[in-house]
Design a protein around this motif. Structure first.
Motif, mmCIF file in Angstrom:
data_model
loop_
_atom_site.group_PDB
_atom_site.id
_atom_site.type_symbol
_atom_site.label_atom_id
_atom_site.label_comp_id
_atom_site.label_asym_id
_atom_site.label_seq_id
_atom_site.Cartn_x
_atom_site.Cartn_y
_atom_site.Cartn_z
ATOM 1 N N GLU B 50 0.835 -1.195 0.000
ATOM 2 C CA GLU B 50 0.000 0.000 0.000
ATOM 3 C C GLU B 50 0.873 1.250 0.000
ATOM 4 O OE1 GLU B 50 -2.212 0.749 3.529
ATOM 5 O OE2 GLU B 50 -3.717 1.967 2.501
ATOM 6 N N THR B 51 1.927 1.240 0.824
ATOM 7 C CA THR B 51 2.796 2.415 0.855
ATOM 8 C C THR B 51 3.572 2.569 -0.446
ATOM 9 O OG1 THR B 51 4.741 1.316 1.772
ATOM 10 C CG2 THR B 51 3.084 2.046 3.329
ATOM 11 N N GLU B 71 -1.796 10.542 -12.895
ATOM 12 C CA GLU B 71 -0.713 10.229 -11.979
ATOM 13 C C GLU B 71 0.603 10.052 -12.735
ATOM 14 O OE1 GLU B 71 -1.213 7.296 -8.497
ATOM 15 O OE2 GLU B 71 0.022 6.216 -9.927
ATOM 16 N N GLN B 74 2.179 13.337 -13.278
ATOM 17 C CA GLN B 74 2.756 13.887 -12.044
ATOM 18 C C GLN B 74 4.043 13.171 -11.669
ATOM 19 O OE1 GLN B 74 0.044 14.248 -8.787
ATOM 20 N NE2 GLN B 74 -1.067 15.909 -9.798
ATOM 21 N N ILE B 75 4.066 11.870 -11.878
ATOM 22 C CA ILE B 75 5.279 11.124 -11.555
ATOM 23 C C ILE B 75 6.439 11.589 -12.421
ATOM 24 C CG2 ILE B 75 6.366 8.838 -11.641
ATOM 25 C CD1 ILE B 75 3.761 7.624 -10.791
ATOM 26 N N VAL B 77 6.995 14.549 -13.561
ATOM 27 C CA VAL B 77 7.511 15.807 -13.003
ATOM 28 C C VAL B 77 8.370 15.517 -11.771
ATOM 29 C CG1 VAL B 77 6.843 17.956 -11.878
ATOM 30 C CG2 VAL B 77 5.579 17.150 -13.888
ATOM 31 N N TYR B 78 7.882 14.620 -10.940
ATOM 32 C CA TYR B 78 8.597 14.232 -9.732
ATOM 33 C C TYR B 78 9.939 13.599 -10.070
ATOM 34 C CZ TYR B 78 9.257 11.509 -5.390
ATOM 35 O OH TYR B 78 9.729 10.945 -4.251
ATOM 36 N N ALA B 81 12.546 16.085 -11.211
ATOM 37 C CA ALA B 81 13.151 16.847 -10.118
ATOM 38 C C ALA B 81 14.243 16.036 -9.428
ATOM 39 C CB ALA B 81 12.081 17.258 -9.103
ATOM 40 N N ALA B 141 13.634 7.794 -3.959
ATOM 41 C CA ALA B 141 12.577 8.469 -4.720
ATOM 42 C C ALA B 141 12.540 7.954 -6.155
ATOM 43 C CB ALA B 141 12.806 9.980 -4.701
ATOM 44 N N ARG B 148 6.346 2.656 -9.614
ATOM 45 C CA ARG B 148 4.981 3.074 -9.947
ATOM 46 C C ARG B 148 4.774 3.169 -11.453
ATOM 47 N NH1 ARG B 148 2.126 5.845 -5.528
ATOM 48 N NH2 ARG B 148 3.461 5.793 -3.700
#
Lengths: 221, 221
Positions: B50-51, B71, B74-75, B77-78, B81, B141, B148
């Motif tokens: 889940e985490t 999503e 957004q990933i 972009v993450y 970075a 990260a 994901r």
DNA sequence: GATACCAACTTGGGATACCAAGCCGGTATT
DNA sequence: AATACCGGCTTGGTATCCCAAGTTGGTATC
């Protein structure tokens, strides 16, 4: 609320509030009796807190994560990457209305405000600023980093001058973001984080003897 | 190895390998019987997954995370970075010896290499590149982001030309990092990620009908 | 007195029994 | 035939029990 979330929340608060010291041993049985829950929710809470980095395994057994000065430095680099990315995104948005709310949050702190509140607002500033970007992953990363820094920031010896400086920097960042000046906001934020890291690590490093005397495990950089 | 880690690993592989489709319901009892473990390790595995974002709660009950096109953006972009931050750190290091190992890893893929291997190496490139930075949090990260993205990349319809282009970009990034050209490495990596995101989202968006026909839940952007 | 050895206890990992809530199908009523 | 209601079944949440491994303290031996 379910026991599971209850145990997790209470245990997290005890750890972040230093009621359980860094490096201290935890046994599932102790938590069980302490919170009146059975081992199943206790273990669920421990697993969650482990992924948050607040506790770790010590061979067989659980230990509250020690204060790790090297880790603090790495977190600062990580923070800078994600926070700067978030602030650049926000500066490029049309809707930057949430900035006033954050400014008001900062202004709610004055001389009479208790230390706890300053501590919380100082973290929430960065979290809420990241939230404005609209990117869930950047927000999560900032929240995670601030959680891991929380205890160290609590232990840091901060004078009022440093606190005032930090608040001024926070405001300056908001002004730049609101004006849409991405580069300036990024520059100010980077400087703020770098300065914060320096003061934090220096303070803890200088005081590590005192911290150890309080029973806190401190891992040197 | 303990049952706990076993169940977690096997279940993760089933999800990432699409043996259990995005959006599918999971019951603790089914997992229990499927892997011959009791509910204790099963629940530990579920909490961990889940985490990681691979499964989520569906009211009462567990569900394999659907493919979420918003999503994925957004990933990206993450990722950009944290990966750019990592590569800038690495370019500034004295010891950049690990680069050759990564290049060799890329070169181990040729026309006869199975698709699975290309898929794995394509992710490991970014993970290992981040590892060189020495920053645990940036590494974590990147690893999290690639996990994901894993299923989406697996579903992406990739032609050999696109794959060749990606490999060329990977090599170019390594050359820049090895030479210590941080800005150029950052620019190349940003472009690589942006292009990758575009192709990925476009591919899945165009094929979302086919994916749904296979029983996969797809959330539109 | 030092040391080697052993028993009892502690501890986390795992298995199982029980519970409350919600979903589903069937049935009775209109 | 449509619908409201009810009872059983499934499911996750919780409690408790068992187990293997590791630790500890004490004792007997040298």
């Amino acid at each position: 609320m379910s026991q599971m979330q209850n145990v997790e929340r209470q245990l997290r608060e005890m750890i972040l509030g230093l009621e359980i010291g860094p490096g201290e041993r935890l046994t599932e049985r102790w938590i069980e009796s302490r919170f009146g829950a059975s081992r199943t929710p206790v273990r669920a809470a421990l697993l969650r807190l482990e992924t948050e980095g607040l506790i770790g395994r010590d061979g067989r057994g659980w230990t509250v994560a020690p204060i790790n000065l090297a880790e603090l430095g790495q977190i600062a680099v990580y923070r800078e990457a994600v926070e700067v990315a978030a602030v650049r995104l926000t500066a490029a948005l049309e809707d930057r209305g949430g900035i006033e709310v954050i400014a008001a949050m900062l202004d709610s702190c004055d001389a009479e405000t208790p230390r706890e509140e300053w501590h919380r607002v100082g973290m929430d500033f960065h979290i809420e600023l990241a939230r404005l970007s609209g990117n869930e992953f950047l927000l999560r990363a900032v929240r995670d980093a601030m959680t891991r820094l929380s205890r160290a920031r609590w232990l840091e010896v901060r004078d009022e001058k440093a606190l005032g400086r930090a608040w001024a920097e926070h405001h300056a960042i908001l002004v730049a973001v609101k004006a849409g000046h991405a580069d300036e906001a990024a520059r100010l934020l980077s400087a703020h984080i770098a300065g914060s890291r320096g003061r934090l690590v220096t303070s803890l490093h200088d005081d590590r003897r005192g911290l150890r005397a309080r029973g806190f495990a401190v891992v040197a950089a």
